[in-house]
Design a protein around this motif. Structure first.
Motif, PDB file in Angstrom:
ATOM      1  N   GLY A 189      -6.927   3.817   6.798  1.00 40.28           N
ATOM      2  CA  GLY A 189      -6.997   5.293   6.446  1.00 40.28           C
ATOM      3  C   GLY A 189      -8.391   5.778   6.809  1.00 40.28           C
ATOM      4  O   GLY A 189      -8.504   6.868   7.535  1.00 40.28           O
ATOM      5  N   ALA A 215      -7.984   7.492  -3.471  1.00 36.92           N
ATOM      6  CA  ALA A 215      -7.900   8.721  -2.538  1.00 36.92           C
ATOM      7  C   ALA A 215      -9.240   9.413  -2.906  1.00 36.92           C
ATOM      8  O   ALA A 215      -9.418  10.429  -2.093  1.00 36.92           O
ATOM      9  CB  ALA A 215      -6.750   9.323  -2.466  1.00 36.92           C
ATOM     10  N   SER A 239       0.438   4.503   0.020  1.00 38.81           N
ATOM     11  CA  SER A 239      -0.989   5.265   0.177  1.00 38.81           C
ATOM     12  C   SER A 239      -1.213   6.203  -0.652  1.00 38.81           C
ATOM     13  O   SER A 239      -0.240   6.998  -0.885  1.00 38.81           O
ATOM     14  CB  SER A 239      -0.873   5.609   1.674  1.00 38.81           C
ATOM     15  OG  SER A 239      -0.878   4.617   2.370  1.00 38.81           O
ATOM     16  N   LYS A 240      -2.389   6.210  -1.292  1.00 41.31           N
ATOM     17  CA  LYS A 240      -2.785   7.579  -2.174  1.00 41.31           C
ATOM     18  C   LYS A 240      -3.227   8.400  -1.255  1.00 41.31           C
ATOM     19  O   LYS A 240      -3.994   8.431  -0.358  1.00 41.31           O
ATOM     20  CB  LYS A 240      -3.555   6.823  -3.306  1.00 41.31           C
ATOM     21  CG  LYS A 240      -2.866   5.842  -4.027  1.00 41.31           C
ATOM     22  CD  LYS A 240      -4.026   5.376  -4.927  1.00 41.31           C
ATOM     23  CE  LYS A 240      -3.373   4.337  -5.843  1.00 41.31           C
ATOM     24  NZ  LYS A 240      -4.347   3.224  -6.451  1.00 41.31           N
ATOM     25  N   CYS A 241      -3.053   9.786  -1.773  1.00 40.74           N
ATOM     26  CA  CYS A 241      -3.422  10.985  -0.956  1.00 40.74           C
ATOM     27  C   CYS A 241      -4.728  11.808  -1.993  1.00 40.74           C
ATOM     28  O   CYS A 241      -4.227  12.082  -2.913  1.00 40.74           O
ATOM     29  CB  CYS A 241      -2.372  11.774  -0.323  1.00 40.74           C
ATOM     30  SG  CYS A 241      -1.296  11.177   0.362  1.00 40.74           S
ATOM     31  N   ASP A 258       1.059  -1.116   0.106  1.00 42.76           N
ATOM     32  CA  ASP A 258      -0.063  -0.186  -0.050  1.00 42.76           C
ATOM     33  C   ASP A 258       0.861   1.335  -0.021  1.00 42.76           C
ATOM     34  O   ASP A 258       1.454   1.524   1.021  1.00 42.76           O
ATOM     35  CB  ASP A 258      -0.959  -0.064   1.169  1.00 42.76           C
ATOM     36  CG  ASP A 258      -1.889   1.228   1.244  1.00 42.76           C
ATOM     37  OD1 ASP A 258      -1.820   1.915   0.516  1.00 42.76           O
ATOM     38  OD2 ASP A 258      -2.744   1.024   2.133  1.00 42.76           O
ATOM     39  N   SER A 308      -7.341   0.342  -4.003  1.00 41.88           N
ATOM     40  CA  SER A 308      -7.093   1.859  -3.242  1.00 41.88           C
ATOM     41  C   SER A 308      -7.319   2.808  -4.241  1.00 41.88           C
ATOM     42  O   SER A 308      -6.893   3.031  -5.283  1.00 41.88           O
ATOM     43  CB  SER A 308      -5.546   1.688  -2.774  1.00 41.88           C
ATOM     44  OG  SER A 308      -5.275   3.044  -2.447  1.00 41.88           O
ATOM     45  N   ASN A 332      -7.476  -1.993   2.516  1.00 44.59           N
ATOM     46  CA  ASN A 332      -7.070  -1.401   3.694  1.00 44.59           C
ATOM     47  C   ASN A 332      -8.127  -0.421   4.246  1.00 44.59           C
ATOM     48  O   ASN A 332      -8.217   0.552   3.639  1.00 44.59           O
ATOM     49  CB  ASN A 332      -5.435  -0.743   3.368  1.00 44.59           C
ATOM     50  CG  ASN A 332      -5.132  -0.320   4.529  1.00 44.59           C
ATOM     51  OD1 ASN A 332      -5.430  -0.066   5.722  1.00 44.59           O
ATOM     52  ND2 ASN A 332      -3.707   0.323   4.635  1.00 44.59           N
ATOM     53  N   ASN A 341      -0.658   9.733  -7.429  1.00 41.14           N
ATOM     54  CA  ASN A 341      -1.203   8.622  -6.955  1.00 41.14           C
ATOM     55  C   ASN A 341      -0.962   7.494  -8.077  1.00 41.14           C
ATOM     56  O   ASN A 341      -1.043   6.268  -7.661  1.00 41.14           O
ATOM     57  CB  ASN A 341      -2.980   9.047  -6.867  1.00 41.14           C
ATOM     58  CG  ASN A 341      -3.056   9.754  -5.399  1.00 41.14           C
ATOM     59  OD1 ASN A 341      -2.391   9.538  -4.549  1.00 41.14           O
ATOM     60  ND2 ASN A 341      -4.042  10.490  -5.514  1.00 41.14           N
TER      61      ASN A 341
END
Length: 168
Positions: free
Chosen positions: A103, A79, A40-42, A38, A77, A100, A50
């Motif tokens: 978040g 964001a 993590s994308k924002c 992961d 995933s 996930n 991303n």
């Protein structure tokens, strides 16, 4: 395990560093199943960032598959709503995916996007049978409720125990 950083798995693969690739081969020796990393994308970065994070996750997943002959469960995933356009790229035939839930649990807007991404996934992946959920929430029933749409569609939801979940 570091996926990022100078000595991380991504850099070992990207820069073809034999010492570090061997380190990760030994570190993961005997591991047969992985969830794609992961990165993590924002929601507050350019979408190109991303896309790049998804690219890195996919490259590391391919390395785990090819180099370690492991089974890698793709991680779904996004964001933001724009990310839904590409989050399932290459997953058309998947029977199992992972989410996930760590978040979005504390942010109402992110939770809305997360639930919509679950619906989007269930509606588009025609072969989907199971979703593995990583969650650190001690309220497992709440986690299952988030996946009500998938459960109603006959998708098996599994929330494996993990150390952070146990600590909470």
């Amino acid at each position: 395990v570091h996926m990022d950083g100078v000595d991380g798995l991504w850099n070992a693969i990207y820069y073809d560093v034999p010492k570090w690739k061997e380190y990760y081969r030994e570190r993961f020796q005997g591991v047969r199943y992985f969830i794609a990393p992961d990165y993590s994308k924002c929601g507050d970065v350019p979408e190109a960032e991303n896309l790049y994070r998804q690219f890195r996750s996919r490259i590391v997943s391919i390395w785990l598959l090819m180099d370690l002959q492991a089974i890698v469960i793709p991680l779904v995933s996004c964001a933001n709503r724009q990310g839904m356009e590409y989050m399932l790229d290459g997953m058309d035939d998947c029977e199992v995916v992972a989410f996930n839930a760590k978040g979005p649990m504390g942010d109402a807007e992110q939770m809305k996007i997360f639930i919509d991404s679950i619906k989007y996934t269930v509606d588009r992946l025609q072969h989907l049978k199971r979703i593995i959920v990583y969650s650190t929430s001690p309220d497992i029933e709440k986690v299952y409720r988030i996946f009500d749409y998938a459960i109603a569609a006959g998708i098996d939801i599994q929330v494996p125990d993990n150390m952070l979940q146990t600590r909470h």
